[in-house]
Design a protein around this motif. Structure first.
Motif, PDB file in Angstrom:
ATOM      1  N   GLU A 220      -4.793 -23.574  -8.715  1.00  0.00           N
ATOM      2  CA  GLU A 220      -4.914 -22.194  -7.943  1.00  0.00           C
ATOM      3  C   GLU A 220      -4.072 -22.308  -6.558  1.00  0.00           C
ATOM      4  OE1 GLU A 220      -8.503 -19.710  -7.822  1.00  0.00           O
ATOM      5  OE2 GLU A 220      -6.640 -18.973  -8.781  1.00  0.00           O
ATOM      6  N   ALA A 221      -3.899 -23.848  -5.997  1.00  0.00           N
ATOM      7  CA  ALA A 221      -3.277 -24.047  -4.841  1.00  0.00           C
ATOM      8  C   ALA A 221      -1.913 -24.492  -5.030  1.00  0.00           C
ATOM      9  CB  ALA A 221      -4.270 -25.087  -4.076  1.00  0.00           C
ATOM     10  N   ASN A 222      -1.494 -25.087  -6.123  1.00  0.00           N
ATOM     11  CA  ASN A 222      -0.486 -25.435  -6.042  1.00  0.00           C
ATOM     12  C   ASN A 222       0.718 -25.057  -7.180  1.00  0.00           C
ATOM     13  OD1 ASN A 222      -0.759 -27.443  -3.845  1.00  0.00           O
ATOM     14  ND2 ASN A 222      -2.113 -28.478  -5.152  1.00  0.00           N
ATOM     15  N   ALA A 223       0.176 -24.585  -8.415  1.00  0.00           N
ATOM     16  CA  ALA A 223       0.952 -24.440  -9.387  1.00  0.00           C
ATOM     17  C   ALA A 223       1.889 -23.215  -9.190  1.00  0.00           C
ATOM     18  CB  ALA A 223       0.020 -23.896 -10.739  1.00  0.00           C
ATOM     19  N   PRO A 224       3.142 -23.532  -9.961  1.00  0.00           N
ATOM     20  CA  PRO A 224       4.220 -22.259  -9.497  1.00  0.00           C
ATOM     21  C   PRO A 224       3.859 -21.108 -10.336  1.00  0.00           C
ATOM     22  CG  PRO A 224       5.089 -24.243 -10.973  1.00  0.00           C
ATOM     23  CD  PRO A 224       3.653 -24.538 -10.406  1.00  0.00           C
ATOM     24  N   ALA A 225       3.062 -20.965 -11.233  1.00  0.00           N
ATOM     25  CA  ALA A 225       2.493 -19.950 -11.854  1.00  0.00           C
ATOM     26  C   ALA A 225       1.350 -20.325 -12.271  1.00  0.00           C
ATOM     27  CB  ALA A 225       3.600 -19.566 -13.002  1.00  0.00           C
ATOM     28  N   LYS A 226       0.236 -19.091 -12.304  1.00  0.00           N
ATOM     29  CA  LYS A 226      -1.151 -19.203 -12.417  1.00  0.00           C
ATOM     30  C   LYS A 226      -1.628 -18.270 -13.626  1.00  0.00           C
ATOM     31  CE  LYS A 226      -1.692 -20.009  -7.280  1.00  0.00           C
ATOM     32  NZ  LYS A 226      -0.251 -20.080  -7.163  1.00  0.00           N
ATOM     33  N   PRO A 227      -2.385 -18.889 -14.239  1.00  0.00           N
ATOM     34  CA  PRO A 227      -2.881 -18.096 -15.571  1.00  0.00           C
ATOM     35  C   PRO A 227      -3.686 -16.841 -15.038  1.00  0.00           C
ATOM     36  CG  PRO A 227      -3.473 -20.459 -15.608  1.00  0.00           C
ATOM     37  CD  PRO A 227      -3.138 -20.177 -14.317  1.00  0.00           C
ATOM     38  N   VAL A 228      -3.535 -15.722 -15.911  1.00  0.00           N
ATOM     39  CA  VAL A 228      -4.062 -14.679 -15.458  1.00  0.00           C
ATOM     40  C   VAL A 228      -4.655 -13.874 -16.899  1.00  0.00           C
ATOM     41  CG1 VAL A 228      -3.102 -13.892 -13.501  1.00  0.00           C
ATOM     42  CG2 VAL A 228      -2.082 -13.280 -15.611  1.00  0.00           C
ATOM     43  N   ILE A 229      -5.652 -13.027 -16.830  1.00  0.00           N
ATOM     44  CA  ILE A 229      -6.100 -12.437 -18.023  1.00  0.00           C
ATOM     45  C   ILE A 229      -5.683 -10.823 -17.775  1.00  0.00           C
ATOM     46  CG2 ILE A 229      -8.011 -11.438 -19.430  1.00  0.00           C
ATOM     47  CD1 ILE A 229      -9.687 -13.959 -18.521  1.00  0.00           C
ATOM     48  N   LEU A 230      -5.169 -10.574 -18.828  1.00  0.00           N
ATOM     49  CA  LEU A 230      -4.893  -9.030 -18.986  1.00  0.00           C
ATOM     50  C   LEU A 230      -5.736  -8.464 -20.044  1.00  0.00           C
ATOM     51  CD1 LEU A 230      -1.562 -10.582 -18.717  1.00  0.00           C
ATOM     52  CD2 LEU A 230      -1.014  -8.259 -18.381  1.00  0.00           C
TER      53      LEU A 230
END
Length: 369
Positions: free
Chosen positions: A274-284
């Motif tokens: 959450e703090a550092n990743a260039p892209a964050k997983p999300v739910i659609l």
């Protein structure tokens, strides 16, 4: 003093009645039988998405201590376990696939079912990354549902994929090639199986029937052909998604509980993402979607008690708290985790039923051709 034959017969009958009554009572109260007797070992097959739940020490201890049950649950694809003779000939006492339709497929495969009961529910969702989801929103394919969660217009997305539109055409300019969504192999794994049924119904404009399948099965095949390699299990596909990142797996099909379980396994890892990743997983959440029901199929009476044990409230709460499985009615559990509070929808209302078993079997044959 001698006992008369009549008195002996009456006593024997009373003892027999007491024993029968005790057996019936214990069958109706397996938690008491578990405390009083030796543990019983049950052998069966379960879908890979439940592997973490079945390996959970708290779950295993509860099943053995309170209900006297020890499970030898071996991983198998949900579709395979109800169709493949190589698995059924091993004489499993229970099967635990991930779709109610597969209960009927099991019957059509000659499985003699003692009982069946839906234990968990988990909606089929799409997993992506925040910047891809934001691109889909800007292009009109998705909407923000508040916080890092989204809904997606599934019909619009599927039409774009069938038409061969590029990622750039649907709002994601930094990805190469045609847009695609990847699922598991529908002839082996339940998430791909259910997505195939959902795609067919959405493209047909209503719940697809055997007489309407021929109008859309070519487009369904196009959606699946565009996927390329389709992993054999939902767990493998989700692992590929979280390790491969945006470029490798931009948009996949999975169960809602998979991200929940992944976050709960290692809260500190999630905080770093959450703090550092260039892209964050999300739910659609697709509109509409289908609920993946997880029915426990008891093949012999010895496994009937497993249904009662798994429906116990303590077991269902563990399934939610540790693994993100909603209960039999599709509701979330009592516990709320701050790491996930803003990522899940409390209610999923845009839901289609699954097509019936003959339709799905015909569709699987078309996709396998």
């Amino acid at each position: 003093m001698a006992i008369s034959r009549r008195a002996f017969g009456v006593g024997l009958l009373a003892a027999s009645a007491a024993a029968t009554g005790g057996y019936i009572y214990l069958r109706g109260h397996p938690e008491i039988a578990g405390r009083m007797g030796e543990s019983r070992r049950l052998f069966g097959f379960a879908g890979g998405e439940k592997e973490g739940f079945l390996a959970n020490a708290r779950v295993r201890n509860l099943l053995e201590r309170r209900f006297g049950l020890v499970l030898d649950a071996r991983r198998a694809g949900s579709v395979e376990m109800v169709r493949e003779r190589a698995l059924l000939d091993q004489k499993p006492q229970f099967l635990w696939p991930s779709s109610s339709v597969l209960v009927e497929v099991a019957r059509s495969s000659g499985v003699k079912i003692s009982r069946d009961q839906v234990i968990f529910n988990s909606p089929i969702v799409l997993y992506s990354w925040d910047r891809i989801a934001d691109g889909l929103v800007k292009a009109g394919f998705a909407e923000s549902a508040g916080g890092p969660r989204y809904t997606v217009d599934l019909l619009k997305l599927l039409k774009a994929i069938v038409a061969g539109q590029s990622w750039a055409d649907i709002g994601v300019s930094d990805l190469f090639g045609r847009a695609r969504v990847v699922s598991t192999d529908p002839n082996r794994s339940n998430s791909g199986f259910m997505f195939a049924g959902l795609v067919a119904s959405v493209l047909s404009g209503d719940l697809v029937m055997i007489d309407t399948l021929g109008r859309v099965d070519g487009d369904v095949a196009t959606v699946f052909r565009r996927m390329g390699f389709k992993p054999p299990s939902s767990g493998k596909l989700f692992d590929d998604y979280v390790t491969g990142g945006v470029g490798a797996q931009p948009l996949i099909v999975g169960y809602e509980n998979q991200l929940v379980e992944w976050v709960l396994q290692d809260a500190e890892r999630w905080k770093r993402v959450e703090a550092n990743a260039p892209a964050k997983p999300v739910i659609l959440y697709p509109r509409p979607t289908v609920f993946s029901a997880h029915p426990l199929i008891s093949i012999n009476r010895e496994a009937d008690d497993l249904i009662d044990a798994l429906m116990n409230e303590s077991v269902l709460e563990l399934a939610w708290e540790d693994h993100g499985f909603r209960g039999p009615l599709g509701t979330i559990g009592k516990a709320r985790n701050a790491l996930l509070q803003s990522r899940l929808l409390d209610r999923v209302d845009a839901v289609l039923p699954m097509p019936d078993a003959p339709v799905m079997l015909a569709l699987l044959d078309r996709l396998a051709a």
